[in-house]
Scaffold this motif. Structure first.
Motif, mmCIF file in Angstrom:
data_model
loop_
_atom_site.group_PDB
_atom_site.id
_atom_site.type_symbol
_atom_site.label_atom_id
_atom_site.label_comp_id
_atom_site.label_asym_id
_atom_site.label_seq_id
_atom_site.Cartn_x
_atom_site.Cartn_y
_atom_site.Cartn_z
ATOM 1 N N ARG A 173 0.869 -1.191 0.000
ATOM 2 C CA ARG A 173 0.000 0.000 0.000
ATOM 3 C C ARG A 173 0.896 1.227 0.000
ATOM 4 N N MET A 174 0.642 2.170 -0.910
ATOM 5 C CA MET A 174 1.483 3.351 -1.053
ATOM 6 C C MET A 174 0.608 4.597 -0.968
ATOM 7 N N ARG A 175 1.199 5.649 -0.322
ATOM 8 C CA ARG A 175 0.451 6.877 -0.037
ATOM 9 C C ARG A 175 1.114 8.064 -0.706
ATOM 10 N N LEU A 176 0.282 8.883 -1.377
ATOM 11 C CA LEU A 176 0.756 10.135 -1.962
ATOM 12 C C LEU A 176 0.153 11.281 -1.150
ATOM 13 N N PRO A 177 0.980 11.969 -0.317
ATOM 14 C CA PRO A 177 0.440 13.057 0.529
ATOM 15 C C PRO A 177 0.151 14.299 -0.304
ATOM 16 N N ILE A 178 -1.067 14.796 -0.231
ATOM 17 C CA ILE A 178 -1.490 15.995 -0.958
ATOM 18 C C ILE A 178 -2.291 16.868 -0.004
ATOM 19 N N ALA A 179 -1.791 18.099 0.215
ATOM 20 C CA ALA A 179 -2.459 19.037 1.132
ATOM 21 C C ALA A 179 -2.728 18.321 2.462
ATOM 22 N N SER A 180 -3.934 18.298 2.884
ATOM 23 C CA SER A 180 -4.259 17.630 4.151
ATOM 24 C C SER A 180 -4.820 16.230 3.927
ATOM 25 N N GLY A 181 -4.737 15.749 2.674
ATOM 26 C CA GLY A 181 -5.274 14.431 2.361
ATOM 27 C C GLY A 181 -4.238 13.537 1.691
ATOM 28 N N ASN A 182 -4.711 12.439 1.127
ATOM 29 C CA ASN A 182 -3.821 11.459 0.503
ATOM 30 C C ASN A 182 -4.518 10.793 -0.690
ATOM 31 N N ILE A 183 -3.680 10.242 -1.550
ATOM 32 C CA ILE A 183 -4.152 9.312 -2.573
ATOM 33 C C ILE A 183 -3.425 8.001 -2.327
ATOM 34 N N TYR A 184 -4.176 6.914 -2.213
ATOM 35 C CA TYR A 184 -3.593 5.604 -1.957
ATOM 36 C C TYR A 184 -3.661 4.741 -3.217
ATOM 37 N N ILE A 185 -2.571 4.046 -3.480
ATOM 38 C CA ILE A 185 -2.549 3.007 -4.517
ATOM 39 C C ILE A 185 -2.138 1.711 -3.833
ATOM 40 N N THR A 186 -2.987 0.707 -3.950
ATOM 41 C CA THR A 186 -2.756 -0.568 -3.269
ATOM 42 C C THR A 186 -2.598 -1.683 -4.291
ATOM 43 N N TYR A 187 -1.547 -2.496 -4.113
ATOM 44 C CA TYR A 187 -1.300 -3.655 -4.974
ATOM 45 C C TYR A 187 -1.422 -4.927 -4.145
#
Length: 655
Positions: A173-187
């Motif tokens: 599971r990988m997290r891209l921090p953006i502003a006060s949130g995140n985008i997750y990409i899970t393999y």
């Protein structure tokens, strides 16, 4: 020598012309030099100004980027911080490397010991016998793009962070921090399969995206490496494939030329999956919902580069910026093996018919049915015995020949019937020696064939029925991954050519080698042609033999054409055709030895007697043909009578 007045005047004029021309030429040169110098000065100023402008623009961009990087309040500040690193996930069959930059798969290795690498010119770091690597770092890229209110996201330019989980080595599971949130990409790799699940989800980004955001853009690029020894043959079996939501599977051209498909019909633009395919391996990107595809392209690479083609796909997929629902995908990363693709499709348990088995090309509809419901199961049954693939192909050939033997026997007996009736046909020919009696002669021959129950077409139809089987195996064998790396006799790999002689330099038409199995097949084809020609000679009239002269030489030329066409094909295919031709010769020899012409003629005479004693109307093709010829003859008689009548009328009129 005395110079008269005219000569002196001529010399003076010549001198003046030369002097004037020299003066004019020097003047033009000077003006041109001045003009050239001016242009050079202007060009130098323009170049200098352009460089200054470019430097200023570059400096502004660098300053802007530096400001964004140093501005901790920027929404993408943390995502732009360099965080190089690669994580690995694996199961029994796959080992995948995933980079922090873009959270994208940068390397795919097959762990199955069945599939091993070849030594390919142009590919570095890969040795013969290593595990198959479908792509290395730098060969593939997948970029997910999302448009925000103030900032646009391109995942290939941003750095994800690995999220520590309690899961096993097959999940990441990988997290891209953006502003006060995140985008997750899970393999997540599915155990015991070649399937990879992938999901994309937003968290806490409600205000980052416009309210009408409903989709993400995906750009997928890959440079497909060469895996097999024969570049041209593998290249011709490599393509981009895709399946529409309507259930149709199609491909871009696989014949080597570059191809771009960037205009999709309204009904065809929604695709269920897209596959980057080589001869024996594929990466199939499957959407949980449909993709909306805008462009697919395939660009040819040069032989010796170590690569086949560069593929590109541009598409859109659904995206929920609130994070309530995830965007889900699945990948099949593995071999193009019919049974394996079928099993993995069952694991996906999709409500749609994905037809992943179409990665194994089985030919056009009729041929595909033969392969899908007969050849595949027979081949799997034989390979299940664990015997050498050369023996499997031998048994497959024998079984196929036994199945079509009744048709071949029927074709031979039909030709034999024509042969034993040859004396009677010759008598009819002697009865009508004149060319104008050709219709009468043909009619009487048709009547004779009908009386004896013999059809001139009886030998052709059974042979035509065998053609779909011949073509089916032509499509099946080159795509059978089971032959890959399997040796037999002098061939070290039945899936590619067996180069007993290789001189390393391409020669037009022939290439850089000679395939022995191809030579043997051509010899067996020549033998079958010779036998067939002798058989036809015994059944054809002299005028028919004369008309067949060009066709005869063309038939003898076919084995030579086959050699130039199939010299680069797989040894397994040429071996099968050689066996098929050899068994065909043995069958013809057996049929000839077991067929008694006297007994055959006796049966025909008995049939003739029965028909004569009990005549009845039938709707046979022969009788229809005979009726048609009688009708044509009647028309000719009427036309001849009309011509004679007109001649008589003209004579009376002239008198």
């Amino acid at each position: 020598m005395r110079l008269d007045k005219n000569t002196i005047i001529g010399f003076v004029l010549i001198f003046l012309i030369l002097a004037g021309f020299q003066w004019y030429d020097q003047k033009n040169r000077k003006e041109n030099q001045i003009e050239y110098a001016k242009n050079q000065v202007i060009k130098a100023k323009e170049d200098s100004l352009r460089l200054i402008a470019e430097n200023i623009e570059t400096q502004k961009l660098e300053e802007k980027l530096q400001k964004e990087l140093s501005d901790s309040t920027n929404a993408l500040f943390e995502a732009r911080q360099t965080n190089d690193g690669v994580s690995t996930i694996e199961n029994e069959f796959l080992k995948l490397s995933i980079s922090n930059k873009g959270a994208q798969i940068v390397r795919a290795e097959l762990k199955d010991s069945t599939y091993k690498s070849n030594d390919i010119k142009g590919r570095k770091g890969i040795k013969k016998g290593d595990n198959i690597v479908l792509f290395e770092q730098g060969d593939a890229e997948m970029n997910i793009m999302l448009n925000g209110k103030e900032h646009n996201i391109k995942t290939s330019e941003l750095y994800f962070q690995k999220v520590e989980t309690q899961s096993n080595d097959s999940c990441l599971r990988m997290r891209l921090p953006i502003a006060s949130g995140n985008i997750y990409i899970t393999y997540s790799l599915t155990p015991g399969s070649y399937l990879l699940k992938m999901s994309v989800q937003a968290e806490g980004l409600d205000g980052f995206f416009p309210v009408n955001t409903k989709e993400m853009e995906i750009v997928w690029n890959e440079r497909v490496p060469q895996q097999e020894k024969g570049f041209s043959f593998e290249n011709s079996h490599s393509s981009i494939s895709f399946r529409t939501t309507d259930g149709d599977t199609d491909v871009l051209s696989s014949m080597g030329a570059d191809e771009v498909m960037d205009e999709f019909d309204e009904d065809e633009e929604k695709l269920k999956w897209i596959a980057f395919k080589s001869q024996f391996f594929s990466q199939i990107f499957i959407a949980d919902d449909a993709f909306i595809v805008s462009k697919l392209s395939s660009k040819q690479d040069k032989e010796g580069s170590g690569y086949l083609k560069t593929y590109n796909a541009e598409m859109k997929a659904k995206f929920d910026p609130t994070g309530v629902t995830t965007t889900d995908f699945a990948w099949y990363i593995g071999p193009n093996k019919f049974s394996t693709l079928k099993e993995n499709e069952k694991i996906l348990a999709s409500s749609d018919d994905l037809d992943l088995q179409s990665m194994v090309y089985l030919g056009w509809p009729i041929v595909r049915w033969i392969n899908r419901f007969f050849t595949v199961y027979l081949f799997d049954f034989l390979t299940g015995w664990g015997i050498n693939m050369g023996i499997v192909l031998l048994l497959l050939t024998i079984l196929v020949k036994l199945i079509v033997y009744p048709l071949q026997r029927k074709s031979y007996i039909s030709s034999a019937n024509m042969r034993v009736l040859r004396p009677k046909i010759d008598e009819i020919s002697k009865k009508y020696p004149k060319p104008e009696d050709a219709m009468m002669k043909q009619q009487e021959m048709m009547q004779l064939y009908s009386q004896y129950g013999v059809s001139p077409m009886g030998g052709c139809l059974p042979m035509l029925i065998q053609m779909p089987v011949w073509i089916a195996l032509f499509n099946f064998i080159p795509n059978a991954i089971e032959l890959r790396g399997q040796s037999f006799l002098w061939a070290d790999d039945l899936s590619t050519y067996d180069d007993i002689i290789n001189w390393g330099t391409d020669i037009w038409l022939i290439g850089d080698h000679i395939s022995l199995f191809c030579v043997l097949w051509c010899v067996s084809t020549f033998g079958n042609t010779w036998i067939s020609m002798r058989q036809q000679k015994d059944t054809m009239m002299p005028e028919q033999q004369q008309a067949m002269g060009m066709m005869k030489w063309f038939s003898y030329l076919m084995p030579v054409i086959f050699f130039f066409s199939f010299n680069g094909y797989s040894a397994g295919l040429n071996y099968y055709y050689f066996l098929s031709g050899l068994i065909g010769i043995l069958m013809m020899w057996y049929l000839k030895k077991t067929t008694d012409d006297k007994k055959l003629l006796q049966k025909l005479e008995e049939r003739y007697a029965r028909k004569k004693a009990n005549p009845k109307k039938t709707s046979s093709m022969m009788e229809k043909l005979q009726a048609l010829q009688e009708r044509q003859q009647e028309i000719l008689r009427q036309q001849e009578a009309a011509r004679n009548y007109n001649k008589e009328e003209n004579k009376r009129y002239n008198k």
